[in-house]
Scaffold this motif. Structure first.
Motif, PDB file in Angstrom:
ATOM      1  N   PHE A 140       0.845  -1.204   0.000  1.00 53.32           N
ATOM      2  CA  PHE A 140       0.000   0.000   0.000  1.00 53.32           C
ATOM      3  C   PHE A 140       0.876   1.249   0.000  1.00 53.32           C
TER       4      PHE A 140
ATOM      5  N   ASN B 188      -0.584  -2.909  -4.688  1.00 54.87           N
ATOM      6  CA  ASN B 188      -1.211  -3.481  -3.493  1.00 54.87           C
ATOM      7  C   ASN B 188      -1.882  -4.817  -3.822  1.00 54.87           C
TER       8      ASN B 188
ATOM      9  N   GLY C  31      -1.520   2.560  -2.630  1.00 54.23           N
ATOM     10  CA  GLY C  31      -2.746   1.762  -2.752  1.00 54.23           C
ATOM     11  C   GLY C  31      -3.857   2.500  -3.452  1.00 54.23           C
TER      12      GLY C  31
END
Length: 944
Positions: A879, A891, A884
């Motif tokens: 992330f 991710n 993310g």
């Protein structure tokens, strides 16, 4: 891509997705690089998912007479995993395993990392026999194909002597399972000629007393030079011969798709001694004396090796006082019981009684001292790599002498190094087997250096193979590096026997040609890898690949090793002023492959033998790329409190729309907006958090106690902005839960002044905006010093990555605690658990690992639940702050295996709010801070 490979590519596209057929300039160079000092760039890289794909690839390449090379972890050192043709690389699908007979046997696919196999066997107190130094990066396919051994393995526990059965794919694509009678029967019908040939060659070899005795002599030593000819004298059944020939065949006879090993005992009790001798002769006499005793390992370290590590932190003072001729033995003894260990130690000590030592012999069972001794031994290779000149490589060779001639061989080897000016060379190794590694630096940038290397290798080969009848390759595999010397070591008859075996398995010589066997006497001097300067941050990289298994982008774009490979090539092209079009293309593609999809988590540093954090390079490159936005970053930093407030407002609006139209419609609308914007709009997911209430609202609900031990609480900007997710099942934000817990534990909580403006600077630093980051960290430093009375009171931070950044950048007087550490050390003793969860999932963040807090995190989780599931193949979640949102594919790729790993868990826990968003999205269960769980399951055990 040449025409014949283009046609192959089109055929492969009929049954394989294009993303697993790599042919662009950047990635073929990156994926084609291994740990050796050779460079060949494949025309096509094929990432195979299963046996059927391997079989079809082999049939198609054979039909076109195109050579094929197999690659697992790419940690091999001798050039056996590089090619300028078709490179068949394992995808992430080859990690299945099955444990049999309570751990006595284990079946492993070739993509299982050796260290992971041992972790799976640990509950049974078993392990696989091979234990190479690269075991935490090397995969089973390479371990078996190279017959890798290691420090405690010797010859008795290598792959050759512990293999039980095997699944393999022949050059023509035929699958054989040696444990399946039906498969063997079918193979007898389809490959009767091969089996008959193996049977005949075995009979002829066993009948040739001189050759058979040579083979037996060679395999009393560690030996991976050439094919495993011992299979012809050890076995009569052609299936046994075939299977054992595959061990150590380096992909030249077929593809190993599964190995079943007989495992060995992992002793719970261990003791070690670092024994110093005045000179090499007495050191080697001690080795000979210990050979019959029950030692697990005897590692020799010469004086140059001891000097290389003597100034490192924690090294014993005696290292700096030794004479110039001194040497050391690291002796390791292991046992199942106290009585057994004491008996073994007595035997070992008695065996070397009377041999002069520099200091008294003292075995230790103290875990810290034991680890220090092995740190000395394992630090020798990187010690050379860390001090070498930029542009040179580190070469590690491994030879084996008959143990009774070890002392003479070592002394002569040292003389050869001095003769050719390799004064920095270190010599160490597995002395009990007569197996020694020598490490030296080598440049290949001019003809004189190449000639010096040639003369060295010629003399070493003559010394080891001819004079002492030893092994030129004891455990690293023949590869390209020693292929020209195989006949010198084995003689004409054995060498021609190897060619017959190669022809029987691979009549067209398409499997890894020139590896192990070659007619090119200069092969080891060709296609040498350049290592041009690229950046001081990464120039010490030796391209070993140890970093790759920890990298979250390894299945999406590039690994740390590959990022460095490409950045070196970009700098080489720029410096040379050649091929401007190729340079522009590579720079453009590197933006995504190297910079945008790097999580910059730094886990690579924890695996790197020379402690390189490739994330530092990425941040520097982002800095250069984003200089034009420095003014914007500075404004955002100066107005951070307003920016944070605006972010909370945007989250409130998004959550309101989400509540109104539902998750499906929200995903559709935001997905369309992201697409239309060219991915400039951030990715929205159903796990997106609501806004955190303002701190004054939180403090009205959880007013700080006036009495109690004082602690300064710094909620990170992430937790001050991002609250609980709508689907989380818990409406409270992390700061609310933290206040509840700290109050419950009797702490008096205060906050730094101007809290809304405080930030560790990480959001700016990760984007290369260093000035803006420094402004934030400077203000935070002043605020925390004031709040803590110059470090008098501890600081509690609720986000792990932020705390790691603070430890790196803030005043050393500050006592900074990450939430896990503070709760484990100071909060838990004040609480009583009222219940336990049955089963939870735990994600140990990369910052937690880097700070050395993983054990405390696991212990904290185990205090909360009866079973804690830690997904074995998830490292960094990818992330990476806001990646993310901006690069959601990173991710998703990093957490691809998470749903299966946490199946059966109802909830998961971590210690970073942003990580928890991605974990919730890709696992199918909600993830929260571990603070939530501790708060729910406990009550105060202290009187108010």
């Amino acid at each position: 891509m040449k025409q014949q490979y283009q046609e192959l590519y089109q055929e492969l596209r009929q049954f394989m997705p294009e993303e697993r057929l790599i042919h662009d300039d950047l990635r073929t160079l990156a994926y084609g690089t291994d740990a050796s000092f050779y460079r060949l760039i494949p025309q096509l890289v094929v990432r195979v998912d299963n046996e059927e794909e391997v079989s079809r690839v082999l049939k198609l390449t054979r039909a076109r007479k195109l050579p094929v090379t197999f690659r697992a972890g790419g940690t091999s050192l001798s050039g056996q995993a590089v090619t300028d043709s078709v490179l068949v690389q394992l995808s992430s699908n080859w990690r299945n395993y099955q444990i049999h007979d309570l751990g006595d046997r284990v079946s492993l696919q070739p993509g299982v990392i050796g260290g992971k196999a041992n972790a799976l066997l640990a509950p049974y107190q078993r392990k696989i026999g091979p234990d190479p130094a690269s075991i935490n990066a090397a995969m089973i396919g390479g371990i078996a194909a190279n017959n890798a051994s290691g420090m405690c393995c010797g010859t008795a526990q290598n792959s050759y002597n512990t293999v039980d059965s095997m699944r393999l794919i022949m050059a023509d694509g035929t699958l054989l399972n040696t444990a399946d009678p039906d498969s063997r029967k079918a193979f007898e019908q389809s490959h009767g000629d091969l089996l008959a040939s193996l049977k005949q060659l075995g009979e002829e070899t066993r009948a040739n007393n001189e050759l058979a005795e040579l083979i037996r002599h060679k395999y009393r030593l560690k030996n991976t030079t050439g094919y495993s000819l011992n299979s012809l004298v050890d076995y009569a059944d052609p299936f046994d011969i075939l299977m054992h020939l595959m061990i150590g065949s380096e992909g030249t006879l077929g593809f190993i798709s599964e190995v079943t090993y007989r495992t060995v005992e992992e002793h719970p009790l261990k003791a070690a001694a670092l024994i110093f001798f005045p000179e090499m002769e007495s050191t080697c006499r001690a080795v000979t004396s210990m050979k019959p005793t029950p030692v697990a390992a005897v590692e020799l370290i010469d004086r140059a090796g001891l000097k290389a590590v003597e100034d490192q932190a924690g090294m014993p003072d005696i290292l700096r006082t030794l004479g110039d001729e001194a040497a050391a033995l690291l002796v390791d003894v292991r046992a199942s019981t106290r009585e057994e260990l004491d008996q073994k130690l007595a035997e070992v000590t008695a065996a070397i009684e009377g041999i002069e030592t520099v200091a008294p012999i003292e075995f230790t069972e103290d875990a810290e001292t034991y680890a220090l001794y092995w740190k000395i031994r394992k630090g020798l290779f990187p010690a050379v790599g860390a001090v070498r000149l930029t542009g040179t490589t580190v070469i590690i060779e491994d030879v084996a002498f008959p143990i009774e001639q070890l002392a003479e061989g070592v002394l002569e080897l040292q003389q050869v190094f001095r003769k050719y000016g390799y004064d920095e060379a270190l010599l160490f190794g597995h002395a009990l087997e007569g197996n020694l590694h020598f490490v030296f630096t080598q440049g290949f940038d001019d003809d004189k250096e190449v000639e010096r290397y040639k003369l060295l290798m010629d003399e070493v080969a003559d010394l080891v193979a001819v004079k002492y009848k030893g092994s030129l390759k004891a455990e690293h595999g023949t590869g390209r590096n020693m292929a020209p010397f195989v006949e010198l070591e084995w003689g004409k008859d054995a060498y021609e026997l190897m060619w017959k075996l190669k022809a029987a398995f691979d009549p067209e010589h398409l499997l890894n040609p020139d590896v192990i066997l070659t007619r090119n006497e200069n092969l080891h001097l060709e296609n040498l890898k350049p290592l041009p300067p690229a950046s001081e941050l990464v120039d010490k990289c030796i391209e070993c690949g140890f970093c790759e298994s920890s990298c979250p982008s390894r299945n999406l774009s590039l690994t740390p090793r590959q990022r460095i490979v490409i950045w070196r090539e970009i700098n080489r092209l720029e410096t040379a002023g050649e091929d401007a079009e190729r340079l522009r293309t590579m720079e453009s593609e590197y933006d995504y492959q190297g910079i945008d999809t790097c999580a910059a988590c730094g886990l690579c540093e924890t695996k790197c033998p020379v402690s390189i954090n490739t994330g530092d390079l990425t941040r520097n490159l982002r800095h250069e790329r984003n200089k034009g936005y420095a003014g914007v970053a500075s404004w955002l930093s100066d107005h951070f409190e307003g920016v944070a407030s605006t972010s909370r407002t945007m989250l409130k609006l998004a959550d309101g729309v989400h509540a109104a139209i539902g998750s499906k419609a929200m995903s559709t609308v935001t997905g369309a907006a992201r697409k239309l914007s060219g991915n400039r709009v951030q990715q929205w997911t159903p796990s997106m958090p609501k806004a955190t209430p303002k701190m004054d609202t939180i403090l009205k609900q959880y007013p700080p106690r006036q009495q109690g031990d004082k602690v300064v609480y710094l909620p990170s900007c992430a937790t001050r902005i991002m609250g609980a997710a709508r689907n989380q099942g818990e409406d409270r934000s992390t700061p609310e839960v933290a206040m509840s817990l700290l109050n419950k534990a009797g702490f008096s909580v205060t906050f730094p002044e101007n809290l809304g403006a405080q930030c560790c600077g990480m959001p700016f630093r990760s984007k290369g905006q260093f000035d803006a980051a420094d402004a934030r960290i400077t203000e935070l430093n002043q605020a925390l010093l004031k709040a803590t009375d110059n470090g008098r009171y501890p600081v509690f931070c609720d986000t792990s990555p932020c705390l790691m950044q603070m430890r790196d950048k803030l005043d050393s007087r500050l006592r900074l605690y990450e939430q896990v550490e503070f709760i484990h050390d100071f909060v838990l003793p004040r609480l009583t658990f009222t219940s336990k969860k049955e089963r939870i999932a735990l994600h140990v963040t990369c910052s937690t690992t880097k700070m050395g807090l993983a054990d405390k995190f696991i212990a904290l989780a185990q205090a909360c639940a009866r079973e804690v599931v830690i997904p074995p193949d998830i490292t960094c979640c990818g992330f990476a702050g806001d990646k993310g949102f901006s690069q959601p594919e990173l991710n998703a790729s990093a957490l691809k295996d998470l749903p299966e790993a946490v199946a059966g868990c109802e909830e998961g826990y971590s210690n970073s709010r942003t990580c928890e968003i991605g974990l919730s999205e890709h696992s199918g269960i909600p993830y929260q801070s571990i603070i939530y769980l501790v708060d729910r399951l406990t009550e105060s055990s202290t009187a108010d």
